[in-house]
Design an enzyme around this catalytic site. Structure first.
Site, mmCIF file in Angstrom:
data_model
loop_
_atom_site.group_PDB
_atom_site.id
_atom_site.type_symbol
_atom_site.label_atom_id
_atom_site.label_comp_id
_atom_site.label_asym_id
_atom_site.label_seq_id
_atom_site.Cartn_x
_atom_site.Cartn_y
_atom_site.Cartn_z
ATOM 1 N N TYR A 47 0.859 -1.044 0.196
ATOM 2 C CA TYR A 47 -0.143 0.424 0.165
ATOM 3 C C TYR A 47 1.103 1.494 -0.187
ATOM 4 O O TYR A 47 1.309 1.047 0.498
ATOM 5 C CB TYR A 47 -0.794 -0.100 1.540
ATOM 6 C CG TYR A 47 -1.751 0.883 1.395
ATOM 7 C CD1 TYR A 47 -2.615 1.483 0.880
ATOM 8 C CD2 TYR A 47 -1.422 2.462 2.298
ATOM 9 C CE1 TYR A 47 -3.681 2.073 1.088
ATOM 10 C CE2 TYR A 47 -2.402 3.135 2.307
ATOM 11 C CZ TYR A 47 -3.457 3.227 1.755
ATOM 12 O OH TYR A 47 -4.046 4.407 1.678
ATOM 13 N N ASP B 112 9.075 2.255 -0.135
ATOM 14 C CA ASP B 112 8.530 2.629 0.825
ATOM 15 C C ASP B 112 8.527 2.682 1.703
ATOM 16 O O ASP B 112 8.589 1.432 2.233
ATOM 17 C CB ASP B 112 6.966 2.734 0.238
ATOM 18 C CG ASP B 112 6.188 3.432 0.936
ATOM 19 O OD1 ASP B 112 6.170 3.571 1.727
ATOM 20 O OD2 ASP B 112 4.759 3.061 0.668
ATOM 21 N N LYS C 143 4.791 9.790 7.959
ATOM 22 C CA LYS C 143 4.326 9.497 9.622
ATOM 23 C C LYS C 143 5.477 10.143 10.590
ATOM 24 O O LYS C 143 6.369 10.709 10.977
ATOM 25 C CB LYS C 143 3.272 9.250 10.398
ATOM 26 C CG LYS C 143 3.358 7.903 9.311
ATOM 27 C CD LYS C 143 2.099 6.940 9.417
ATOM 28 C CE LYS C 143 2.361 5.753 8.437
ATOM 29 N NZ LYS C 143 1.002 5.408 7.948
#
Ligand code: HOZ
Length: 432
Positions: A144, A239, A267
C-alpha cells in the site's frame, strides 16, 4: 467496560463523516463493534473518551517510536508554535531536516518534504516517470502506497481489509500503467519486464511490507530487484513510510543492505505530525522544479511544527542507537510469549516480526505474499481483537495491518499484554 461516550460520538460522526471516520480501518468494520474515540495518550497508553486505558500496539501506525507525548517532542513543538505554525516560506528547520535525513540514509542525496506518505509516493512516481520518460511501473500486490490513483490496484491496508483492492474511480487509462507482481517473486518481475521492455520507469515496494500485515522479504529478493533495476535502467523505489527510522535508524535499506534509487518517507519523520518526504539520487531529484521541469509543490510542505517534531525525534534516535536493540528485544519477548500461548492452545499460527514491527497472522501457513496473507482466519482475528480490547490492549483493527512497539513498553507492560492474551486465547478464540 463503559464505551458509551465513544458510541455516541460514533453515532454523531456517522451523520457527517463517511462511515464516521477519516480513514476506513479506524471504523472497526473488520473486527466488529464500534471504534473507541481516543482523548489522550501518554507513554505506552491510550485513554478513550470514557476514561478506559489501553496499552497501545499501533503507536499511530509507527511514528510513536518513543511512546506518546514524549517530552522532547512536546518541547520542540511548543518552541516552534510560539513563532507561528506556518509561513509558506523557507525555514532553517527544513535545511536541518534535509541534512539529517541525507546523513542517515546514504541513498538519499537530496530530499523534498511533503505532507503525507501518499503525497510522497505520488510525487516519487511522477518524478521516476518524468526522469526516465517511461509511463509504466511495477507495484507489488498487497503493498500500500497511500491512496494515489495509480497505487489503488491490488492495494493492501484498508483496501485489502474491505476486500476492494482495486478502487472504483481509478480510470482504466491510469490502471493500465500499473503492472502487478507478487511479493517475494523475482521471476514474475522478470517476466513483466520482458513483456514491457524499455517501458518501465520504476518498481515501487515496501521492502518489509506492513500493509498486508508484516511480510518479510526472502533472502535475495531485495538484492535481486536491485540487480534487475540496474540491468533494465528501472528506478527502484523503497516505500519506507513505515520502516524508515523504525526497523533500524537507516530503515529496511540499511537492515538488508540494499540501496534504492529513491525512498519515500512519511509519518515517522514528523514524530506523529503530518509529514512525508521523497528523496534519492541527486540527478533524479534535480529533475524536480524549480531546478528541472517536473512539478510538485505545497504550502504546508516543510511545515515548521512538523519539522520541529521530526527533527527532535530523529536527532534523539541518531544519538541513542541502543533504542533499536531495546525495541527489538521487547518485541521478540512479546511475540515469543504469544507464540508459546498459541502452541499451548493447539494453534500453529504464523507470527511475522522484523524489529519492532509484527503481525499475528491467524493462519497455519507461512505468510510471504498477498495470497498467503489472505489465508488468515479473519473471524478468529476479530474475536482476538475484541477480547484484547476488553482487556485493555489496543491492537490494529484489521488482520492485514502491522503493529508497532514503542520504547515506553517495558517488561511489566509486556507481562500485562501476555496475561491478557492468555485469557483471550483460552476464553474467546477457542469458542469461535
Ligand atoms: N491504513 C493505515 C495504516 N496502514 C491506517 C491509517 C489510519 O487509519 O490512521
Amino acid at each position: 467496560m463503559d464505551l458509551s461516550k465513544s458510541k455516541s460520538l460514533f453515532d454523531r460522526a456517522k451523520q457527517f463523516i463517511p462511515g464516521g471516520v477519516n480513514s476506513p480501518v479506524r471504523a472497526f468494520r473488520a473486527v466488529g463493534g464500534n471504534p473507541v474515540f481516543i482523548r489522550r495518550a501518554k507513554g505506552a497508553y491510550l485513554y478513550d473518551e470514557d476514561g478506559n486505558e489501553y496499552v497501545d500496539l499501533i503507536n499511530s501506525w509507527g511514528p510513536m517510536i518513543l511512546g506518546h507525548a514524549h517530552p522532547i517532542i512536546e518541547e520542540a513543538i511548543k518552541e516552534a508554535l510560539v513563532n507561528s505554525p506556518s509561513f509558506g516560506a523557507p525555514t532553517f528547520r527544513e535545511v536541518e531536516m534535509a541534512e539529517l535525513i541525507c546523513s542517515i540514509l546514504p541513498s538519499v542525496e537530496k530530499v523534498r518534504m511533503v505532507n503525507s506518505g501518499t503525497e510522497a509516493t505520488m510525487s516519487a512516481i511522477r518524478v521516476a516517470r518524468g526522469f526516465t520518460g517511461k509511463d509504466k511501473f511495477i507495484k507489488i500486490e498487497g503493498c500500500y502506497h497511500g491512496h494515489g490513483d495509480s497505487f489503488l490496484i491490488a492495494a493492501g491496508s484498508g483496501a485489502l481489509t474491505f476486500g476492494s483492492p482495486d478502487s472504483p474511480g481509478v480510470t482504466s487509462g491510469t490502471a493500465k500503467d500499473t503492472l502487478i507482481a507478487p511479493f517475494n517473486n523475482l521471476q514474475a518481475i522478470e517476466e513483466i519486464i520482458a513483456r514491457n521492455e524499455n517501458e518501465i520507469a520504476a518498481i515501487i515496494l515496501e521492502p518489509v511490507v506492513g500493509n498486508m500485515g508484516t511480510v518479510i522479504p526472502q533472502s535475495g529478493y531485495l538484492h535481486g530487484l536491485r540487480k534487475l533495476c540496474d540491468r533494465h535502467s528501472i528506478i527502484l523505489i523503497f516505500d519506507e513510510v513505515m520502516t524508515g527510522f523504525r526497523l533500524s535508524l537507516g530503515g529496511a535499506q540499511e537492515l538488508y543492505g540494499v540501496k534504492p534509487d529513491m525512498t519515500t518517507l512519511g509519518k515517522i519523520i514528523g514524530g506523529g505530525l503530518p509529514v512525508g518526504a521523497y528523496g534519492g539520487r541527486k540527478e533524479i531529484m534535480e529533475s524536480i522544479s524549480p531546478v528541472g521541469p517536473i512539478y510538485q509543490a505545497g504550502t504546508l510542505s516543510g511545515n515548521p511544527l512538523a519539522m520541529a517534531a521530526g527533527l527532535a525525534m530523529l536527532t534523539y534516535l541518531k544519538q541513542n542507537p541502543d533504542v533499536y536493540q531495546q525495541l527489538n528485544s521487547q518485541t521478540t519477548k512479546l511475540v515469543t510469549g504469544i507464540k508459546q500461548q498459541y502452541e499451548e492452545q493447539g494453534f500453529n499460527y504464523t507470527i511475522n516480526q522484523v524489529g519492532s514491527m509484527f503481525t499475528l497472522f491467524f493462519t497455519d501457513q507461512p505468510v510471504f505474499d498477498f495470497e498467503s496473507a489472505k489465508t488468515a482466519d479473519t473471524t478468529r482475528f476479530a474475536s482476538y481483537f475484541q477480547g484484547m480490547l476488553h482487556e485493555g490492549i489496543y491492537l490494529a483493527p484489521s488482520q492485514f495491518e502491522a503493529m508497532f512497539i514503542s520504547t515506553a513498553i517495558n517488561d511489566s507492560i509486556i507481562d500485562r499484554i501476555l496475561q491478557a492474551s492468555k485469557k483471550v486465547l483460552k476464553n474467546v478464540i477457542v469458542s469461535v
